[in-house]
Enzyme design. Sequence first.
Site, PDB file in Angstrom:
ATOM      1  N   ASN A 183       0.806  -1.229   0.000  1.00  0.00           N
ATOM      2  CA  ASN A 183       0.000   0.000   0.000  1.00  0.00           C
ATOM      3  C   ASN A 183       0.837   1.277   0.000  1.00  0.00           C
ATOM      4  O   ASN A 183       0.365   2.328  -0.421  1.00  0.00           O
ATOM      5  CB  ASN A 183      -1.009  -0.009   1.154  1.00  0.00           C
TER       6      ASN A 183
ATOM      7  N   GLU B 269       5.644  -3.782  11.899  1.00  0.00           N
ATOM      8  CA  GLU B 269       4.302  -3.205  12.013  1.00  0.00           C
ATOM      9  C   GLU B 269       3.386  -4.110  11.220  1.00  0.00           C
ATOM     10  O   GLU B 269       3.550  -4.258  10.007  1.00  0.00           O
ATOM     11  CB  GLU B 269       4.294  -1.768  11.478  1.00  0.00           C
TER      12      GLU B 269
ATOM     13  N   CYS C 286      -3.012   0.435   7.161  1.00  0.00           N
ATOM     14  CA  CYS C 286      -2.914  -0.130   8.510  1.00  0.00           C
ATOM     15  C   CYS C 286      -3.578   0.778   9.526  1.00  0.00           C
ATOM     16  O   CYS C 286      -4.139   0.312  10.515  1.00  0.00           O
ATOM     17  CB  CYS C 286      -1.448  -0.347   8.887  1.00  0.00           C
TER      18      CYS C 286
END
Length: 449
Positions: A122, A217, A251
């Site tokens: 992304n 992450e 996210c």
Amino acid sequence: PACTQEEVNKVMDAAKVAQKAWARTPLWKRAELLHKAAAILKEHKTPIAECLVKEIAKPAKDAVSEVVRSGDLVSYTAEEGVRILGEGKLLVSDSFPGNERNKYCLSSKVPLGVVLAIPPFNYPVNLAVSKIGPALIAGNSLVLKPPTQGAVAALHMVHCFHLAGFPKGLISCVTGKGSEIGDFLTMHPGVNCISFTGGDTGIAISKKAGMVPLQMELGGKDACIVLEDADLDLVAANIVKGGFSYSGQRCTAVKVVLIMEAVADTVVEKVNAKLAKLKVGPPEDDSDITPVVTESSANFIEGLVMDAKEKGATFCQEYRREGNLIWPLLLDHVRPDMRIAWEEPFGPVLPVIRINSVEEGIHHCNASNFGLQGCVFTRDINKAIMISDAMESGTVQINSAPARGPDHFPFQGLKDSGIGSQGITNSINMMTKVKSTVINLPSPSYTMG
């Protein structure tokens, strides 16, 4: 190209050799090259942005801003690195009981070696340079494994660093299928640090990586808690922005709205009015909602929607899908027994859970296995701080949707959302280790003033 394991070995060997020379490069020179790379990256924003549009269906305006933001991040990293790494620490021995002042300890930060960076689809440019910049300014070499979708944009971005004049072998880009070279890369003995952004693949990596520092992450189920005294227009605007920007494939997207029953009808109505105005279509047209990244992603999202439908969620819009393109959908009256109350859709579908107390909202937030970000909307700063403290999230935004950035802010997740902390300063520190030199004096020495 789909790189082979033999090619990976060659890249690792070259990275190890290049790093030794790079570690002897003066700090100001490393910063100078990073500034140059940042300028070249911004100069070529248009062709790189075109790659983002074609590869990952990022809206054109967002694609350009990602590249420009990445250039700014690299420049900031150069400046921050010079400040952080230009300072050491002096400790004297007599501060510890039983010691005279006969030892001086000089400590400084030194590079780790070869850093393996794995960004997600992304943000294949921005979340790559957020790893590349800190690694390089700290004196490391870097091997980039870009996502399969986003690899072309990443290759162009890496080329900007090569054009800036970084030494051969210092920055390499290894493209290929994760199923073929993923484990080989993450378990490679030549890797001294791994920085990964993505999904639960990171949990598998952490179990296999061995004795190397990890920065990870791994996604979130970011909760938006709305109190009765909130500015409801602000709430609606941030739910739409936070939940549906880049079709929810972030996210830090709002993934669940936990709203007090008294204001739920009003907010749902305001959000629905804004969703009706969103432009749905191809990214080239600067649409607000574009196709999700793969057919399997679209199928997963549809599975969550169908589960909610079977269990009685209220559909505020008709569910509509054409291929990978899913129209924005708000699901009201979602209950905890529905999958979408807990799972991360990574698409333009947002559940609303009505609550009768703040405690109920905090409980749902903290019951999640994720803990990346969250947000709370209220005009009472005292309530906001207390709710923020109670939420098990790496970051809590007050009166704004979750966001990663500005890029020098700390960015971290709790529980299954990650290991360590990102942000420029934290990444530089994470990609170094402390080395100490102790000077032993023949007798105690005290400064007399």
